[in-house]
Design a protein around this motif. Structure first.
Motif, short mmCIF file in Angstrom:
data_model
loop_
_atom_site.label_atom_id
_atom_site.label_comp_id
_atom_site.label_asym_id
_atom_site.label_seq_id
_atom_site.Cartn_x
_atom_site.Cartn_y
_atom_site.Cartn_z
N TYR A 1 1.14 -1.47 0.15
CA TYR A 1 0.13 -0.16 -0.15
C TYR A 1 1.17 1.35 0.05
CZ TYR A 1 -3.76 -3.19 2.03
OH TYR A 1 -4.61 -4.25 2.13
N TRP A 2 2.21 1.33 0.93
CA TRP A 2 2.66 2.81 0.83
C TRP A 2 3.50 3.35 -0.17
CZ3 TRP A 2 3.43 -0.17 6.20
CH2 TRP A 2 2.28 -0.10 7.07
N HIS A 3 3.97 2.03 -0.51
CA HIS A 3 4.91 2.43 -2.16
C HIS A 3 4.06 2.42 -3.26
CE1 HIS A 3 8.46 -0.14 -0.39
NE2 HIS A 3 7.85 0.88 0.49
N ASN A 4 2.79 2.52 -3.41
CA ASN A 4 1.76 3.13 -4.37
C ASN A 4 1.58 1.69 -4.94
OD1 ASN A 4 -0.20 4.57 -4.91
ND2 ASN A 4 1.44 5.56 -6.27
N GLU A 5 1.50 0.74 -5.04
CA GLU A 5 1.72 -0.96 -6.39
C GLU A 5 0.47 -1.20 -5.46
OE1 GLU A 5 4.79 -3.12 -4.08
OE2 GLU A 5 6.50 -2.21 -4.32
N GLU B 1 -0.40 10.38 -4.70
CA GLU B 1 -0.45 9.68 -3.82
C GLU B 1 0.56 9.17 -3.09
OE1 GLU B 1 -3.39 6.42 -4.67
OE2 GLU B 1 -5.41 7.77 -4.60
N GLU B 2 1.56 8.69 -4.52
CA GLU B 2 3.05 8.58 -4.42
C GLU B 2 2.98 9.07 -3.05
OE1 GLU B 2 4.34 5.82 -6.97
OE2 GLU B 2 5.52 6.03 -5.73
N MET B 3 3.36 10.69 -2.80
CA MET B 3 4.04 11.37 -2.45
C MET B 3 3.46 11.07 -0.49
SD MET B 3 6.17 12.62 -3.28
CE MET B 3 7.05 13.66 -2.14
N MET C 1 6.11 6.19 5.33
CA MET C 1 7.76 5.35 6.14
C MET C 1 8.67 5.82 6.72
SD MET C 1 6.38 2.37 4.74
CE MET C 1 8.07 1.27 4.55
N ASN C 2 8.88 5.30 7.42
CA ASN C 2 9.70 5.99 8.08
C ASN C 2 10.80 6.56 7.49
OD1 ASN C 2 8.46 6.00 10.67
ND2 ASN C 2 10.47 5.86 11.77
N GLU C 3 11.58 4.99 6.89
CA GLU C 3 13.07 5.40 5.82
C GLU C 3 12.90 6.86 4.89
OE1 GLU C 3 13.24 1.53 3.97
OE2 GLU C 3 11.80 2.18 2.52
N GLY C 4 11.46 6.59 4.78
CA GLY C 4 10.80 8.07 3.25
C GLY C 4 10.70 6.96 2.38
N MET C 5 10.72 7.64 1.05
CA MET C 5 10.76 7.08 -0.27
C MET C 5 11.89 8.21 -1.17
SD MET C 5 7.89 9.37 -1.98
CE MET C 5 8.35 9.65 -3.44
#
Ligand code: SF4
Length: 382
Positions: A253-257, A309-311, A317-321
């Motif tokens: 979900y959080w990687h927008n996949e 949404e990607e942003m 995520m703590n590591e961010g993107m």
């Protein structure tokens, strides 16, 4: 095609006072007919697909509220109505503490489930009653012990902070108890008063003794400290894991996949389109009996919406993107897509941009939505 699947089981043995999920009291519900319909939906959604699933998450509602035989049917459907489950896949099922009997645990284990998500919320018995749940703190501890006895090594528990009348001392005890159970993962969400809940009605009537925003923020910070001391890494705003045990499904979900979703009220994301299934169980079943995909709405995201949404998903995520991932997906940089946003938010101390990654700071994590809104042009979307 997606290699991840979410299945929604919308039945519960009790209705918690804070919950606005798509769920129905299980008594007199057509559970077997629902599973028939679910099998058909899975067959349609995976028609022609051959790549086995890498992550599966069965949530609700309460998947464990159905009978053992019904649970077995749902799990079997995952294996036979899809291209199958990849060896090494993450296969999670949500369960309430009072459902963790030997028969159900045995059925889950035998069908390849390797991750349990147990709804605990709090280990304070008085609070458990005040939020309308039907188990005790002792049930919750026993559920974890029993699951371990069945060789489940990947166990997550859900907690809630900012509950009415929750004190810091009660929250601290809950965190310490959770840490002492030596589970591999903890999700902890702050209470939101949602419409169409008992809490909402009491709050409107001025009868819900809510905690203040400052108290909730203190609880959040206490959680970060206690769980870090207990060896958990925070990897998302509300999620903490021991080494290597972050939820792979949630990261999809959080990687927008893409992921397939099935069941009443389930939300899926495929080929840039978000869809939501019909919520009422009888309507969901009858749509399928009439030969129709049971979708209530579908929205094809524009390229701009996908970038937004990607942003806001990636920043959870703590590591961010990684900035390069954005550029590879959309053919332009974050700086070009959102002019001035990175500078503005880093100047406020809410974001860091380092070594090609953008991430929330501690303060940014506490603010969450205030940061995300900077990346949204139009919030009024499905
Ligand atoms: S919180 Fe879980 S158990 Fe309670 S009503 Fe909602 S879905 Fe059902």
């Amino acid at each position: 095609m997606a290699r991840s699947l979410y299945i929604h089981i919308p039945f519960c043995s009790y209705i918690c006072y804070y919950c606005d999920f798509n769920k129905f009291f299980i008594e007199n519900q057509p559970v077997d007919a629902y599973i028939d319909a679910l099998e058909q939906e899975l067959t349609w959604r995976f028609a022609g697909e051959t790549a086995p699933l890498e992550t599966i998450y069965i949530g609700g509602g309460t998947p464990s509220a159905v009978t053992t035989a019904q649970l077995g049917r749902i799990l079997q459907a995952v294996h036979v109505k899809t291209p199958g489950v990849s060896p090494g896949a993450e296969f999670t099922v949500e369960m309430n503490p009072d459902d963790a009997d030997d028969d159900k645990l045995h059925t889950l284990f035998n069908h390849g489930v390797n991750r349990l998500s147990i709804g605990v919320q709090t280990f304070d018995d008085k609070l458990i009653q005040k939020i309308g749940r039907g188990h005790t703190a002792s049930d919750a501890k026993n559920a974890v012990h029993r699951a371990k006895a069945f060789n489940f090594s990947n166990i997550s528990i859900d907690l809630m902070l900012g509950l009415p009348e929750q004190t810091m001392s009660s929250w601290h005890d809950t965190l310490q108890t959770a840490a002492a159970l030596d589970v591999s993962h903890i999700s902890a969400y702050a209470l939101k008063i949602e419409e169409k809940t008992r809490f909402y009605n009491w709050w409107r009537a001025g009868k819900l003794p809510t905690v203040t925003e400052d108290e909730a923020a203190d609880m959040y910070e206490a959680m970060e400290r206690v769980l870090a001391d207990a060896g958990f890494h925070q990897y998302e705003i509300s999620n903490f894991a021991k080494d290597g045990q972050a939820s792979r499904h949630n990261q999809v979900y959080w990687h927008n996949e893409s992921y397939v979703a099935a069941g009443a009220g389930a939300h899926g994301y495929l080929q840039g389109a978000r869809y939501e299934n019909i919520q009422p169980v009888p309507h969901y079943i009858s749509a399928i009996e009439n030969g129709e995909l049971p979708e209530r709405q579908r929205h094809q995201l524009s390229r701009r919406e996908q970038m937004e949404e990607e942003m806001f998903l990636g920043l959870r995520m703590n590591e961010g993107m990684p900035l390069v991932r954005f550029e590879q997906k959309y053919g332009e940089t974050v700086a070009d897509a959102f002019p001035g946003a990175l500078e503005e938010l880093t100047a406020k101390g809410w974001l860091t941009v380092e070594n090609g990654w953008v991430a929330l700071t501690e303060e940014g994590r506490l603010l969450g939505n205030e940061v995300f809104v900077r990346f949204l042009e139009n919030e009024n979307k499905f």
